[in-house]
Design a protein around this motif. Structure first.
Motif, PDB file in Angstrom:
ATOM      1  N   LYS A  24       8.833  32.071  45.968  1.00 32.97           N
ATOM      2  CA  LYS A  24       9.712  32.845  46.645  1.00 32.97           C
ATOM      3  C   LYS A  24       8.791  34.482  46.641  1.00 32.97           C
ATOM      4  CE  LYS A  24      14.051  30.516  46.038  1.00 32.97           C
ATOM      5  NZ  LYS A  24      15.451  30.752  45.456  1.00 32.97           N
ATOM      6  N   LYS A  25       8.070  34.593  45.687  1.00 35.07           N
ATOM      7  CA  LYS A  25       7.448  35.928  45.432  1.00 35.07           C
ATOM      8  C   LYS A  25       6.031  36.053  46.235  1.00 35.07           C
ATOM      9  CE  LYS A  25       9.477  36.820  40.851  1.00 35.07           C
ATOM     10  NZ  LYS A  25      10.198  38.122  41.177  1.00 35.07           N
ATOM     11  N   VAL A  26       5.642  34.968  46.887  1.00 35.90           N
ATOM     12  CA  VAL A  26       4.543  34.924  47.410  1.00 35.90           C
ATOM     13  C   VAL A  26       4.790  35.614  49.045  1.00 35.90           C
ATOM     14  CG1 VAL A  26       2.611  33.575  48.624  1.00 35.90           C
ATOM     15  CG2 VAL A  26       3.573  32.808  46.255  1.00 35.90           C
ATOM     16  N   LYS A  27       4.149  36.759  49.083  1.00 37.39           N
ATOM     17  CA  LYS A  27       4.402  37.571  50.438  1.00 37.39           C
ATOM     18  C   LYS A  27       3.248  37.775  51.287  1.00 37.39           C
ATOM     19  CE  LYS A  27       8.537  38.118  49.401  1.00 37.39           C
ATOM     20  NZ  LYS A  27       9.869  37.261  50.090  1.00 37.39           N
ATOM     21  N   HIS A  28       1.750  37.689  50.297  1.00 39.94           N
ATOM     22  CA  HIS A  28       0.465  38.183  50.916  1.00 39.94           C
ATOM     23  C   HIS A  28      -0.466  37.120  50.550  1.00 39.94           C
ATOM     24  CE1 HIS A  28       2.374  42.012  52.083  1.00 39.94           C
ATOM     25  NE2 HIS A  28       2.761  42.136  50.707  1.00 39.94           N
ATOM     26  N   VAL A  35      -2.750  35.435  42.804  1.00 38.20           N
ATOM     27  CA  VAL A  35      -1.913  35.974  41.988  1.00 38.20           C
ATOM     28  C   VAL A  35      -1.755  37.518  41.891  1.00 38.20           C
ATOM     29  CG1 VAL A  35      -0.409  35.787  39.962  1.00 38.20           C
ATOM     30  CG2 VAL A  35      -2.043  33.834  40.458  1.00 38.20           C
ATOM     31  N   GLY A  36      -2.341  38.073  43.164  1.00 30.95           N
ATOM     32  CA  GLY A  36      -2.185  39.432  43.039  1.00 30.95           C
ATOM     33  C   GLY A  36      -3.289  40.133  42.010  1.00 30.95           C
ATOM     34  N   ARG A  37      -4.070  39.378  41.499  1.00 32.63           N
ATOM     35  CA  ARG A  37      -5.190  39.506  40.349  1.00 32.63           C
ATOM     36  C   ARG A  37      -4.385  40.453  39.229  1.00 32.63           C
ATOM     37  NH1 ARG A  37      -9.675  38.751  43.516  1.00 32.63           N
ATOM     38  NH2 ARG A  37      -9.393  39.167  45.760  1.00 32.63           N
ATOM     39  N   LYS A  38      -3.278  39.880  38.630  1.00 27.76           N
ATOM     40  CA  LYS A  38      -2.439  40.560  37.834  1.00 27.76           C
ATOM     41  C   LYS A  38      -2.161  39.719  36.547  1.00 27.76           C
ATOM     42  CE  LYS A  38      -0.051  43.409  41.279  1.00 27.76           C
ATOM     43  NZ  LYS A  38       1.293  43.875  41.745  1.00 27.76           N
ATOM     44  N   SER A 169       3.982  27.642  46.718  1.00 22.96           N
ATOM     45  CA  SER A 169       3.991  28.568  45.712  1.00 22.96           C
ATOM     46  C   SER A 169       2.344  28.784  45.526  1.00 22.96           C
ATOM     47  CB  SER A 169       4.474  28.506  44.504  1.00 22.96           C
ATOM     48  OG  SER A 169       3.792  27.158  43.901  1.00 22.96           O
ATOM     49  N   GLY A 170       1.424  28.217  45.786  1.00 27.01           N
ATOM     50  CA  GLY A 170       0.006  28.236  45.829  1.00 27.01           C
ATOM     51  C   GLY A 170      -0.408  28.767  44.301  1.00 27.01           C
ATOM     52  N   ASP A 367      -1.482  38.023  57.608  1.00 26.16           N
ATOM     53  CA  ASP A 367      -1.265  37.545  56.193  1.00 26.16           C
ATOM     54  C   ASP A 367      -0.319  36.165  56.374  1.00 26.16           C
ATOM     55  OD1 ASP A 367      -2.515  38.618  54.337  1.00 26.16           O
ATOM     56  OD2 ASP A 367      -1.040  39.378  53.052  1.00 26.16           O
ATOM     57  N   LYS A 368       0.786  36.462  57.054  1.00 20.79           N
ATOM     58  CA  LYS A 368       1.665  35.195  57.459  1.00 20.79           C
ATOM     59  C   LYS A 368       0.936  34.128  58.076  1.00 20.79           C
ATOM     60  CE  LYS A 368       5.777  38.193  57.593  1.00 20.79           C
ATOM     61  NZ  LYS A 368       6.907  38.555  58.485  1.00 20.79           N
ATOM     62  N   THR A 369       0.077  34.548  59.243  1.00 23.89           N
ATOM     63  CA  THR A 369      -0.617  33.411  59.813  1.00 23.89           C
ATOM     64  C   THR A 369      -1.608  32.611  58.878  1.00 23.89           C
ATOM     65  OG1 THR A 369      -0.551  34.870  61.900  1.00 23.89           O
ATOM     66  CG2 THR A 369      -2.135  33.078  61.565  1.00 23.89           C
ATOM     67  N   LEU A 370      -2.155  33.412  58.125  1.00 24.75           N
ATOM     68  CA  LEU A 370      -3.224  32.748  57.294  1.00 24.75           C
ATOM     69  C   LEU A 370      -2.558  31.963  56.162  1.00 24.75           C
ATOM     70  CD1 LEU A 370      -5.880  35.531  56.573  1.00 24.75           C
ATOM     71  CD2 LEU A 370      -6.081  33.397  57.702  1.00 24.75           C
ATOM     72  N   LEU A 371      -1.050  32.501  55.836  1.00 23.73           N
ATOM     73  CA  LEU A 371      -0.613  31.715  54.723  1.00 23.73           C
ATOM     74  C   LEU A 371       0.071  30.327  55.245  1.00 23.73           C
ATOM     75  CD1 LEU A 371       1.635  34.539  52.872  1.00 23.73           C
ATOM     76  CD2 LEU A 371       0.128  32.832  51.684  1.00 23.73           C
ATOM     77  N   ARG A 372       0.306  30.449  56.592  1.00 26.68           N
ATOM     78  CA  ARG A 372       0.998  29.122  57.072  1.00 26.68           C
ATOM     79  C   ARG A 372      -0.148  28.292  57.660  1.00 26.68           C
ATOM     80  NH1 ARG A 372       3.323  31.719  60.981  1.00 26.68           N
ATOM     81  NH2 ARG A 372       1.890  31.483  62.539  1.00 26.68           N
TER      82      ARG A 372
END
Length: 600
Positions: A24-28, A35-38, A169-170, A367-372
């Motif tokens: 649910k936290k995956v937006k980009h 993981v946002g490099r965090k 969730s990747g 980003d949404k396209t690439l995620l899909r």
């Protein structure tokens, strides 16, 4: 439903819940891939350990230790986990500095070449695809032994478990569930060791029984059982195989995609180095405990077949039911963690490096396209793996060793040369990847097929590495390094100012000190609890009753300190030189590192 099935079912439901929550936290795209490099140290350690300790460790290698190589698996210094430290210092932190999404993308960017990127991506698919096949079938074997499911049903169940939350969730879900799984199977490895050894009167009593085990002579010697009916005809053959395999797996842990890619998620280079040092120690100790426990199972039953079921037998027959259930849940966790890692990396490589989406759109929509697109590709990869699993039966131990070490040959030379060589060219890198891959696979196939019989010193891993290195040197000399390749290599050696913190540097140096202590402590313990009892039990002490320090067992035990003490010193010195050399180093407590992570 018995306690064993219940334990596995509850653990799987927890992983599915956590994966769903993380998704649910995956937006980009950065969230999905890195993981946002965090990611902090604990999560990087968790995913490093969980992704390498799979069914091969808990089923294949423990079974091999039980069957014939108890002593050799315990005594031989874990050269391969030293690759974590060496890899982090000389490749991993530079990889993280590049801020790419995949390791194949790093190679493509470094050499300004789509061809290099695509070649690296294809090796990921072929190599990790085979590894994914092995762990998928290993997971099915576990379920078949513990539930009413038949093998085909178990394959579908295991496939669904790891595909569901990986697809959604990747890397964010993978790294969190990896850490939960890591904690479970690491703790249960020590608990299992305690119960198995205690059942046989403690370590020294159990060890004496293993030395005198009539059905498996030489089980506890430095070379294990060799000769007719084994893979090695002489102790020298085993020594050569063990040395080459150890070095090869050291390259694998240093640069392979399922290990080095974890550093792309780290919130700083300090996290990269700390995680590598901690992971090396944790994996080495966990393996020693697992191998000792599995070998001791011989004292209760010495004819388990297939031997991959050794720890399953121990869980169901040699410890309390609840403990056995948790151990089996831990073994299942090890299998699932590797499956999720391999599936995500294969999917990422196909979607990001081999056939990237061509659609143009604004940043957020893209980003949404690439995620899909990435999720669709990952699902296709997963389904293909499942279909192959139905029609192919593999040897978990040998397939994992064959496939895993492909990256030592294909990626080992190019990875380090991409950072440290001024002369490697784009064409040299491209043909180095291909020649290393082919130079490993073809000799291996011919050897396994019985067409040729390679001696131990011509191990396909070594052959592939040499071919790759020679190819890189020769092809590079026929060309010229471009200005953009020179510039991109120099950029990798430019230290980010946010990494230069005296306080963070001191914390990271403690990781090097821990490696030094680990090497000294382990050599000491092996001398006291293995070498001396072994020489006493076999009558090989010196005439005056003193320890023979020049026996193979003693030298191997001392080898742990010989490897890890210099590595710890090297880590300490490189960290000090790299991150405190600037007189304007930031001394603020956490500002620089936290800032880097939050701005990533």
């Amino acid at each position: 439903m018995d306690i064993y099935t219940t334990s596995i079912l509850i653990s799987v439901l927890i992983y599915l819940f956590v994966g769903s929550y993380a998704g649910k936290k995956v937006k980009h795209l950065d969230d999905y891939f890195v993981v946002g490099r965090k990611a902090p140290t604990i999560l990087i350690v968790g995913t490093l350990v969980a992704s390498v300790l799979s069914t091969n460790a808990f089923l294949g290698e423990t079974g091999f230790s039980y069957a014939s190589q108890g002593g050799s698996y315990i005594l031989w210094p874990a050269t391969w986990v030293a690759g974590y430290i060496f890899g982090a210092l000389f490749f991993g932190r530079y990889l993280r500095r590049s801020r790419v999404l995949t390791v194949a993308e790093f190679f493509g960017h470094r050499f300004n070449s789509k061809a290099v990127r695509r070649a690296a991506g294809i090796t990921v698919v072929l190599g990790l695809g085979g590894y994914l096949l092995a762990v998928t079938q290993g997971t099915a074997v576990i379920l078949t032994n513990l539930t009413p499911l038949n093998y085909e049903q178990a394959l579908i169940a295991s496939w669904f478990c790891y595909t569901f939350f990986t697809l959604y969730s990747g890397s964010r879900g993978v790294i969190i569930t990896d850490t939960i799984m890591f904690l479970l199977f690491t703790i249960m490895s020590f608990v299992a060791f305690y119960y198995i050894i205690d059942l046989h009167g403690g370590w020294l009593t159990a060890f004496e029984g293993l030395i005198n085990l009539e059905s498996k002579p030489d089980l506890m010697s430095w070379h294990g059982q060799v000769g007719a009916g084994t893979e090695w005809q002489t102790p020298a053959d085993y020594a050569i195989w063990s040395l080459i395999t150890g070095i090869a797996w050291g390259l694998v842990t240093a640069v392979s995609p399922w290990q080095s890619s974890r550093y792309l998620m780290a919130k700083s280079e300090h996290v990269v180095v700390r995680s590598a040092c901690i992971a090396a120690i944790v994996i080495a100790v966990s393996n020693l405990v697992l191998f000792a426990a599995a070998t001791a199972v011989n004292l209760s039953k010495d004819d388990i077949f297939p031997f991959e079921q050794t720890m399953i037998y121990a869980a169901m027959n040699m410890m309390p039911a609840i403990v056995g259930g948790l151990l089996l849940a831990g073994i299942m966790a090890a299998a699932l963690s590797s499956s999720t890692t391999f599936l995500s990396l294969v999917g990422f490589s196909v979607s990001n490096d081999i056939i990237p989406s061509k659609q143009k759109s604004p940043e957020q929509a893209d980003d949404k396209t690439l995620l899909r697109f990435s999720r669709i590709v990952m699902l296709v990869v997963s389904v293909v793996t499942l279909l192959i699993s139905f029609v192919t039966v593999v040897d978990i131990f040998w397939l994992s060793n064959y496939v895993g070490t492909v990256f030592a040959s294909s990626w080992g030379p190019i990875a380090f040369m991409s950072i440290w060589s001024k002369s490697i060219t784009e064409r040299g890198a491209y043909w180095g990847i291909i020649s290393g891959f082919v130079g490993n696979i073809i000799p291996r196939f011919l050897d396994v097929s019985g067409i040729i019989d390679l001696p131990s010193y011509l191990n396909p891993i070594l052959v592939g590495c040499i071919i790759s290195l020679i190819t890189i040197i020769v092809v590079s000399r026929l060309g010229q390094v471009s200005d953009i390749e020179k510039q991109r290599r120099l950029e990798l050696h430019q230290m980010p100012t946010e990494e230069q913190s005296k306080i963070q540097t001191k914390k990271t140096q403690w990781a090097g000190i821990a490696v030094i202590i680990f090497g000294l402590l382990l050599s000491t313990m092996l001398m006291i609890y293995y070498v001396y009892p072994y020489q006493k039990g076999t009558g090989t002490l010196l005439n005056n009753g003193n320890l023979d320090w020049f026996s193979a067992e003693a030298l191997l035990a001392l080898g742990w300190a010989a490897i890890y003490v210099p590595l710890g010193i090297l880590t300490y010195r490189i960290v000090n030189r790299s991150y405190t050399a600037n007189p304007k180093v930031n001394t603020d407590s956490e500002t620089s590192i936290e800032g880097e992570g939050s701005n990533a």
